[in-house]
Design a protein around this motif. Structure first.
Motif, PDB file in Angstrom:
ATOM      1  N   ASP A 140     -91.316 -68.492 -76.490  1.00  0.00           N
ATOM      2  CA  ASP A 140     -92.234 -69.560 -76.096  1.00  0.00           C
ATOM      3  C   ASP A 140     -91.648 -70.304 -74.894  1.00  0.00           C
ATOM      4  OD1 ASP A 140     -94.670 -71.282 -77.460  1.00  0.00           O
ATOM      5  OD2 ASP A 140     -93.268 -72.577 -76.375  1.00  0.00           O
ATOM      6  N   LYS A 141     -92.482 -70.729 -73.975  1.00  0.00           N
ATOM      7  CA  LYS A 141     -91.965 -71.366 -72.757  1.00  0.00           C
ATOM      8  C   LYS A 141     -91.301 -72.715 -73.051  1.00  0.00           C
ATOM      9  CE  LYS A 141     -96.073 -73.818 -70.984  1.00  0.00           C
ATOM     10  NZ  LYS A 141     -95.453 -75.149 -70.959  1.00  0.00           N
ATOM     11  N   ASP A 142     -91.584 -73.316 -74.205  1.00  0.00           N
ATOM     12  CA  ASP A 142     -90.993 -74.610 -74.554  1.00  0.00           C
ATOM     13  C   ASP A 142     -89.772 -74.485 -75.463  1.00  0.00           C
ATOM     14  OD1 ASP A 142     -92.930 -76.130 -73.130  1.00  0.00           O
ATOM     15  OD2 ASP A 142     -94.362 -75.783 -74.761  1.00  0.00           O
ATOM     16  N   ARG A 143     -89.276 -73.272 -75.652  1.00  0.00           N
ATOM     17  CA  ARG A 143     -88.087 -73.091 -76.496  1.00  0.00           C
ATOM     18  C   ARG A 143     -86.912 -73.864 -75.887  1.00  0.00           C
ATOM     19  NH1 ARG A 143     -88.677 -68.784 -73.206  1.00  0.00           N
ATOM     20  NH2 ARG A 143     -86.837 -67.892 -72.180  1.00  0.00           N
ATOM     21  N   ASP A 144     -86.034 -74.377 -76.760  1.00  0.00           N
ATOM     22  CA  ASP A 144     -84.927 -75.188 -76.218  1.00  0.00           C
ATOM     23  C   ASP A 144     -83.613 -74.946 -76.943  1.00  0.00           C
ATOM     24  OD1 ASP A 144     -85.652 -76.432 -78.620  1.00  0.00           O
ATOM     25  OD2 ASP A 144     -85.157 -78.425 -77.883  1.00  0.00           O
ATOM     26  N   GLY A 145     -83.474 -73.804 -77.624  1.00  0.00           N
ATOM     27  CA  GLY A 145     -82.213 -73.495 -78.287  1.00  0.00           C
ATOM     28  C   GLY A 145     -82.425 -72.894 -79.663  1.00  0.00           C
ATOM     29  N   PHE A 146     -81.346 -72.389 -80.237  1.00  0.00           N
ATOM     30  CA  PHE A 146     -81.459 -71.749 -81.548  1.00  0.00           C
ATOM     31  C   PHE A 146     -81.323 -72.763 -82.682  1.00  0.00           C
ATOM     32  CE2 PHE A 146     -76.784 -71.651 -81.231  1.00  0.00           C
ATOM     33  CZ  PHE A 146     -76.386 -71.845 -82.544  1.00  0.00           C
ATOM     34  N   VAL A 147     -81.712 -72.335 -83.869  1.00  0.00           N
ATOM     35  CA  VAL A 147     -81.550 -73.127 -85.087  1.00  0.00           C
ATOM     36  C   VAL A 147     -80.515 -72.429 -85.959  1.00  0.00           C
ATOM     37  CG1 VAL A 147     -82.650 -73.950 -87.204  1.00  0.00           C
ATOM     38  CG2 VAL A 147     -83.890 -74.058 -85.023  1.00  0.00           C
ATOM     39  N   MET A 148     -79.460 -73.135 -86.330  1.00  0.00           N
ATOM     40  CA  MET A 148     -78.392 -72.520 -87.109  1.00  0.00           C
ATOM     41  C   MET A 148     -78.844 -72.202 -88.539  1.00  0.00           C
ATOM     42  SD  MET A 148     -74.525 -73.900 -87.871  1.00  0.00           S
ATOM     43  CE  MET A 148     -74.167 -74.190 -86.138  1.00  0.00           C
ATOM     44  N   GLY A 149     -78.469 -71.008 -88.994  1.00  0.00           N
ATOM     45  CA  GLY A 149     -78.801 -70.591 -90.349  1.00  0.00           C
ATOM     46  C   GLY A 149     -77.582 -70.053 -91.074  1.00  0.00           C
ATOM     47  N   GLU A 150     -77.768 -69.720 -92.348  1.00  0.00           N
ATOM     48  CA  GLU A 150     -76.679 -69.173 -93.171  1.00  0.00           C
ATOM     49  C   GLU A 150     -77.249 -68.134 -94.117  1.00  0.00           C
ATOM     50  OE1 GLU A 150     -74.931 -72.184 -95.663  1.00  0.00           O
ATOM     51  OE2 GLU A 150     -76.862 -72.834 -96.468  1.00  0.00           O
TER      52      GLU A 150
ATOM     53  N   ILE B 262     -92.645 -55.962 -80.677  1.00  0.00           N
ATOM     54  CA  ILE B 262     -91.370 -56.686 -80.656  1.00  0.00           C
ATOM     55  C   ILE B 262     -91.533 -57.961 -81.463  1.00  0.00           C
ATOM     56  CG2 ILE B 262     -89.641 -57.812 -79.183  1.00  0.00           C
ATOM     57  CD1 ILE B 262     -90.685 -56.095 -76.840  1.00  0.00           C
ATOM     58  N   SER B 263     -90.538 -58.296 -82.271  1.00  0.00           N
ATOM     59  CA  SER B 263     -90.586 -59.620 -82.910  1.00  0.00           C
ATOM     60  C   SER B 263     -89.182 -60.152 -83.130  1.00  0.00           C
ATOM     61  CB  SER B 263     -91.362 -59.588 -84.233  1.00  0.00           C
ATOM     62  OG  SER B 263     -90.665 -58.893 -85.243  1.00  0.00           O
ATOM     63  N   SER B 264     -89.112 -61.474 -83.207  1.00  0.00           N
ATOM     64  CA  SER B 264     -87.862 -62.142 -83.564  1.00  0.00           C
ATOM     65  C   SER B 264     -88.049 -62.841 -84.902  1.00  0.00           C
ATOM     66  CB  SER B 264     -87.457 -63.170 -82.508  1.00  0.00           C
ATOM     67  OG  SER B 264     -86.358 -63.929 -83.000  1.00  0.00           O
ATOM     68  N   THR B 265     -87.390 -62.294 -85.916  1.00  0.00           N
ATOM     69  CA  THR B 265     -87.486 -62.901 -87.248  1.00  0.00           C
ATOM     70  C   THR B 265     -86.661 -64.182 -87.353  1.00  0.00           C
ATOM     71  OG1 THR B 265     -85.841 -61.243 -87.929  1.00  0.00           O
ATOM     72  CG2 THR B 265     -88.134 -60.811 -88.477  1.00  0.00           C
ATOM     73  N   LYS B 266     -85.857 -64.460 -86.313  1.00  0.00           N
ATOM     74  CA  LYS B 266     -85.129 -65.742 -86.284  1.00  0.00           C
ATOM     75  C   LYS B 266     -86.081 -66.924 -86.196  1.00  0.00           C
ATOM     76  CE  LYS B 266     -80.759 -64.104 -84.221  1.00  0.00           C
ATOM     77  NZ  LYS B 266     -81.061 -62.665 -84.069  1.00  0.00           N
ATOM     78  N   SER B 267     -87.322 -66.682 -85.815  1.00  0.00           N
ATOM     79  CA  SER B 267     -88.307 -67.758 -85.806  1.00  0.00           C
ATOM     80  C   SER B 267     -88.536 -68.304 -87.212  1.00  0.00           C
ATOM     81  CB  SER B 267     -89.635 -67.254 -85.218  1.00  0.00           C
ATOM     82  OG  SER B 267     -90.139 -66.151 -85.948  1.00  0.00           O
ATOM     83  N   MET B 268     -88.183 -67.505 -88.241  1.00  0.00           N
ATOM     84  CA  MET B 268     -88.366 -67.929 -89.632  1.00  0.00           C
ATOM     85  C   MET B 268     -87.059 -68.131 -90.381  1.00  0.00           C
ATOM     86  SD  MET B 268     -91.585 -65.400 -90.427  1.00  0.00           S
ATOM     87  CE  MET B 268     -90.996 -64.120 -89.313  1.00  0.00           C
ATOM     88  N   THR B 269     -86.041 -67.336 -90.045  1.00  0.00           N
ATOM     89  CA  THR B 269     -84.764 -67.436 -90.762  1.00  0.00           C
ATOM     90  C   THR B 269     -83.762 -68.346 -90.059  1.00  0.00           C
ATOM     91  OG1 THR B 269     -83.735 -65.575 -89.584  1.00  0.00           O
ATOM     92  CG2 THR B 269     -85.005 -65.058 -91.581  1.00  0.00           C
ATOM     93  N   GLY B 270     -84.045 -68.738 -88.797  1.00  0.00           N
ATOM     94  CA  GLY B 270     -82.996 -69.330 -87.993  1.00  0.00           C
ATOM     95  C   GLY B 270     -82.000 -68.240 -87.603  1.00  0.00           C
ATOM     96  N   HIS B 271     -80.927 -68.658 -86.969  1.00  0.00           N
ATOM     97  CA  HIS B 271     -79.907 -67.716 -86.487  1.00  0.00           C
ATOM     98  C   HIS B 271     -78.725 -67.732 -87.445  1.00  0.00           C
ATOM     99  CE1 HIS B 271     -77.403 -65.278 -84.152  1.00  0.00           C
ATOM    100  NE2 HIS B 271     -77.431 -65.895 -82.983  1.00  0.00           N
ATOM    101  N   LEU B 272     -78.549 -66.641 -88.184  1.00  0.00           N
ATOM    102  CA  LEU B 272     -77.489 -66.541 -89.185  1.00  0.00           C
ATOM    103  C   LEU B 272     -76.153 -66.108 -88.585  1.00  0.00           C
ATOM    104  CD1 LEU B 272     -80.089 -66.711 -90.922  1.00  0.00           C
ATOM    105  CD2 LEU B 272     -79.035 -65.094 -92.502  1.00  0.00           C
ATOM    106  N   LEU B 273     -76.032 -66.227 -87.273  1.00  0.00           N
ATOM    107  CA  LEU B 273     -74.791 -65.902 -86.567  1.00  0.00           C
ATOM    108  C   LEU B 273     -74.278 -64.523 -86.985  1.00  0.00           C
ATOM    109  CD1 LEU B 273     -73.034 -69.416 -86.523  1.00  0.00           C
ATOM    110  CD2 LEU B 273     -74.859 -68.520 -85.062  1.00  0.00           C
TER     111      LEU B 273
END
Length: 412
Positions: free
Chosen positions: A223-233, A331-342
């Protein structure tokens, strides 16, 4: 000597969406998010107050509470996911096969929670108050070590630490162990529990995390308004097995793992190489390893972190690797739902990849409202897509310039 074929026969996961794989998958396909306000520390301490936490996880449901107290949270996740994966694979580990079953589980950070707690104790009370289990609780390889101990798996035991590519690298490395004949079965994936004050402080200082206060829309890849990742675990574990072993056991086969590419950017500690040059080489390497043409790939599970450069450069990388087929590729990014689990991200996303093959459904990228003009491919926006899936590539990229691509295909 001909390489052995390797298949996926079991999966297990603990994620921000649910504490088992089936519930996680159902919520993912429904486009639900596991991201919410952070609860592990007070709001307002950092520029961001949202995270993708694992909720209502009870380690005592999977292991002796006494043993759990000697493990960091990331290790607890790994043990729980491994027990579920072994059960799913209907795998019995005993003296007849233990030497031929290995464990390879990655973690990018390891026991950050343990480190912070024990350092505070040391500062207040001195070294005598530091737990004798401090070091074995903290080190990243202990997820793999404790899973081996818990399950009695005596084959190769290792851990790959390559930041956010750790889980994917571990799966690729475990794949190669079986392919060359050094094990029959590998318990592999990644685990991470990084939602701590110091981790938040570090990533906030680096301006890498989203400061969007709305948990529902904070992770918005492409999305053009994205501004960083969301931390997940969480944690994701796969049972990889030689085809001969799987057939002999009559095991259920989810998919076949056929390709692994791993490269280095040699560019910058945190920024990806311009135009995703390193990712391009990993993706091409994985396709070559899989002996697949680019147009045979149905779905790309993108690294898709919701950061400015990753999403733009990964899009460019896809165009470079897939050519005209990139515009037909889902193509999809499942991090949109799980966040970024590093370090666990690549493992959980590998599981989503094999589930996409098995169920003929591609999970969506949610929160795309205004597509970035520089991200102009098919990102399966906002709703899952029912579609036959022949082959999937799953990308994982990490600080330090690590690039990994895994390729799974329908078992035939």
């Amino acid at each position: 000597m001909e390489n052995k074929r390797v298949v996926v026969t079991g999966v297990g996961a603990v994620t921000p969406l649910a504490n088992d794989l089936q519930s996680t998958w159902e919520r993912l396909v429904n486009g639900e998010s596991g991201i919410d306000k952070v609860t592990k520390f007070e709001e307002g301490q950092f520029p961001t107050d949202v995270a993708a936490e694992v909720k209502e996880f009870d380690p005592g449901s999977f292991m002796d509470p006494k043993d759990a107290r000697k493990m960091d949270r990331f290790t607890q996740f790994a043990v729980a996911s491994s027990l579920m994966a072994v059960k799913d694979a209907n795998l019995t580990i005993d003296d007849s096969n233990a030497d031929r079953i290995g464990v390879w589980i990655g973690s990018g950070i390891g026991g950050m929670e343990t480190y912070e707690k024990q350092f505070r104790l040391y500062e207040k009370r001195g070294y005598r108050r530091v737990s004798p289990f401090f070091v074995p609780m903290m080190i990243p390889d202990m997820a793999s070590g404790q899973v081996s101990i818990t399950l009695g798996a005596k084959g190769v035991n290792s851990c790959t630490v390559t930041a956010c590519a750790s889980g994917a690298n571990s799966i690729g490395d475990a794949f190669k162990v079986i392919q060359r004949g050094d094990a029959d079965i590998m318990i592999t994936g990644g685990a991470e529990a990084p939602i701590t004050e110091m981790a938040f402080a570090g990533f906030s200082s680096a301006r890498a995390m989203s400061t969007n206060p709305d948990p529902a829309t904070a992770s918005r890849p492409f999305d053009k308004d994205r501004d960083g990742f969301v931390m997940g675990e969480g944690s994701g574990i796969l049972i990889l097995e030689s085809l001969e072993s799987a057939k002999a056991r009559g095991a259920h086969i989810y998919a076949e793992i056929v390709g692994y590419g791993s490269t280095g950017d040699a560019y910058h500690v945190t920024a990806p190489a311009p135009e995703g040059e390193g990712a391009v080489r990993a993706m091409k390497q994985a396709l070559q390893d899989a002996d697949l043409n680019p147009n045979e790939v149905t779905y790309l599970n993108a690294h898709g972190t919701s950061t400015e450069y990753n999403d733009k450069y990964e899009t460019l990388a896809a165009k470079n690797v897939f050519g005209e087929h990139a515009h037909k590729l889902a193509i999809s990014s499942t991090k949109s739902m799980t966040g970024h689990l590093l370090g666990a991200a690549g493992a959980v996303e590998a599981i989503f990849s094999v589930k996409a093959i098995e169920d003929s459904v591609i999970p969506p990228t949610i929160n795309i409202k205004n597509l970035d003009p520089e991200c102009d491919l098919d990102y399966v926006q906002n709703e899952a897509r029912k579609q036959g899936v022949n082959a999937v590539m799953s990308n994982s990229l990490g600080f330090g310039g690590h690039n990994v691509a895994l390729v799974f295909k329908k078992y035939k």
